[in-house]
Design a protein around this motif. Structure first.
Motif, PDB file in Angstrom:
ATOM      1  N   PHE A 216       3.334   7.564 113.369  1.00  0.00           N
ATOM      2  CA  PHE A 216       3.242   9.023 113.271  1.00  0.00           C
ATOM      3  C   PHE A 216       4.635   9.641 113.278  1.00  0.00           C
ATOM      4  N   ARG A 217       5.492   9.121 114.116  1.00  0.00           N
ATOM      5  CA  ARG A 217       6.860   9.666 114.156  1.00  0.00           C
ATOM      6  C   ARG A 217       7.594   9.411 112.847  1.00  0.00           C
ATOM      7  N   LYS A 218       7.314   8.276 112.265  1.00  0.00           N
ATOM      8  CA  LYS A 218       7.986   7.967 111.001  1.00  0.00           C
ATOM      9  C   LYS A 218       7.497   8.877 109.878  1.00  0.00           C
ATOM     10  N   THR A 219       6.213   9.173 109.879  1.00  0.00           N
ATOM     11  CA  THR A 219       5.653   9.936 108.764  1.00  0.00           C
ATOM     12  C   THR A 219       5.728  11.433 108.970  1.00  0.00           C
ATOM     13  N   LYS A 220       6.129  11.875 110.153  1.00  0.00           N
ATOM     14  CA  LYS A 220       6.375  13.301 110.400  1.00  0.00           C
ATOM     15  C   LYS A 220       5.160  14.170 110.064  1.00  0.00           C
ATOM     16  N   GLN A 221       4.086  13.950 110.738  1.00  0.00           N
ATOM     17  CA  GLN A 221       2.887  14.728 110.448  1.00  0.00           C
ATOM     18  C   GLN A 221       2.684  15.890 111.423  1.00  0.00           C
ATOM     19  N   ASP A 222       3.692  16.187 112.177  1.00  0.00           N
ATOM     20  CA  ASP A 222       3.525  17.250 113.170  1.00  0.00           C
ATOM     21  C   ASP A 222       3.175  18.590 112.539  1.00  0.00           C
TER      22      ASP A 222
END
Lengths: 199, 259
Positions: free
Chosen positions: A88-94
């Motif tokens: 999730f951190r890698k794909t930046k879905q925030d």
């Protein structure tokens, strides 16, 4: 629930190089891990890749499992959760976690979820209808924040108890309960808003 | 969440008991206080309703089926084998191949590229022409394929054929010997006879009407005007070697380039 002694024996056989034991572990846990990954990542392709990564990590770190510290399923779920958080951190879905009406994410066709539902025609039967509802709920689950999402997945989809969830997430049980409550409420608000617009 | 106190319960306490109430583990006085707070608090009442609705939505999500190839992919990426069944198939005994089949396979392996080359049209045409030329040559030489059938390849026959051929060659040379001796004597007589003056061969220039022998013009390229001759260049007296005044001395300057 798993038998601790049986699983411990299985792990020891795996560490000793027994391929059949490893295959048994894969056969037992692949469905569970795949579902966690699918609900968290949102797509089947990502879920498949992530599931493979989880098992590769398990295979490499199997010797670090200590059955006296916790259940094997908790250990497996912890590995899965950590890898999902890294992904999730890698794909930046925030940026796509707030509202259903915000701009769509990169893997969807640039429409808010409510507009996607409006475009859908009336389902021909109840089975199709339920499947579409499930897809909408799955999409809404992907819109809420990852902290709340992981708590909901482990509790409502994987039926883990609060203590195990707390061990996986490394937070107190009270925090787990609070996240579950807020996650459910957030999901309901998103879906309520969606269906209100459809009606 | 606002931390209001309503009916003896604070909102954060309501939040902690919410999951227990929804799981059905809250009972007695605690459940009464919980329900009273939910009915009176403007924040916690809707929260209870939304949490129940969200949980009901999630109940509609069933487990998804993993792809059929997932297990094989996992096993291949971890242990390097697809499945145990595939491993068993790999360990199964292979059908035995006879040495003749192995030899054939080996020979075919070497000959196949050559055969593929030979089958090209240009090479096929060349071989056809060579075969045609050979057959024509044998026909002209009087060799018939039917004669080849009568050839005996036994060692005694081969030896007999060899001696016959050798005797035929010796007889031929004995017959030819008087002719060769006569030829040699004739050539000897011819050489001993005085040579007659033969007609003078002279090139006749058709354009020359003076009847004088043709003189080739001597060309001295060193004396042409377009070529500089360093030996004939005017000499500086200071450069002439006094010991040998006949030979000119040409100064040579070498320029070296230092980088």
């Amino acid at each position: 629930m798993e038998d601790v002694q049986v699983v411990a024996m299985l792990v020891r056989r795996c560490i000793a190089g027994d391929a059949a034991a490893w295959e048994e572990i894969v056969q037992t846990y692949n469905r569970r891990i795949y579902n966690i990954c699918y609900r968290f990542a949102g797509s089947a392709d990502n879920a498949q890749d992530l599931t493979q990564e989880v098992f590769i990590k398990m295979y490499r770190t199997l010797s670090s499992y200590d059955h006296t510290k916790g259940a094997f399923v908790t250990w497996v779920t912890t590995i899965t959760r950590n890898l999902l958080v890294d992904h999730f951190r890698k794909t930046k879905q925030d940026r796509v976690t707030d509202s259903m009406d915000t701009a769509a994410s990169d893997h969807e066709d640039a429409q808010p979820l409510s507009e996607q539902i409006q475009d859908q025609k009336a389902p021909p039967d109840a089975h199709v209808r339920s499947r579409e509802v499930a897809e909408v709920v799955h999409a809404a689950l992907g819109k809420i924040s990852p902290e709340l999402r992981e708590a909901l997945i482990l509790r409502d989809l994987q039926d883990m108890d609060y203590k195990e969830i707390a061990a996986v997430l490394r937070v107190p049980e009270g925090t787990v309960k609070s996240r579950i409550n807020r996650g459910r409420a957030e999901l309901a608000r998103l879906l309520q808003r969606t269906y209100r617009q459809v009606m | 969440m606002p931390d209001n106190t309503s009916n003896g319960m604070q909102c954060h306490e309501f939040d902690l008991l919410l999951t227990d109430a929804m799981d059905g583990v809250l009972s007695g006085a605690g459940l009464d206080r919980f329900q009273a707070h939910a009915g009176s608090c403007k924040a916690c009442g809707p929260l209870l309703a939304e949490a129940e609705a969200g949980r009901n939505w999630l109940k509609g999500l069933t487990e998804v089926e993993p792809p059929a190839s997932l297990v094989n992919n996992i096993l291949a990426s971890t242990t390097g084998v697809d499945t145990l069944r595939l491993g068993a198939v790999a360990r199964a005994p292979q059908p035995r191949i006879s040495w003749l089949q192995q030899a054939q396979a080996t020979v075919y392996g070497y000959l196949e590229p050559i055969w593929n080359t030979v089958r090209q049209p240009r090479f096929a045409m060349s071989f056809g022409m060579a075969f045609f030329a050979l057959s024509v040559g044998l026909t002209v030489a009087g060799v018939k394929p039917a004669d080849l059938r009568q050839i005996s390849l036994r060692p005694s026959s081969i030896r007999h054929t060899y001696y016959n051929t050798q005797a035929r060659v010796v007889r031929y040379l004995d017959n030819v010997r008087p002719v060769l001796e006569m030829q040699a004597a004739f050539h000897g007589l011819k050489r001993s006879a005085p040579a007659e003056p033969g007609p003078e061969k002279r090139k006749i220039n058709k354009n020359d009407t003076t009847q004088q022998p043709e003189q080739k013009p001597e060309r001295r390229y060193s004396q042409t005007e377009n070529h500089l001759i360093l030996a004939n260049a005017p000499l500086d007296p200071s450069l002439v070697d006094p010991s040998n005044s006949d030979l000119p001395v040409v100064p040579v300057t070498t320029y070296r380039r230092f980088v």
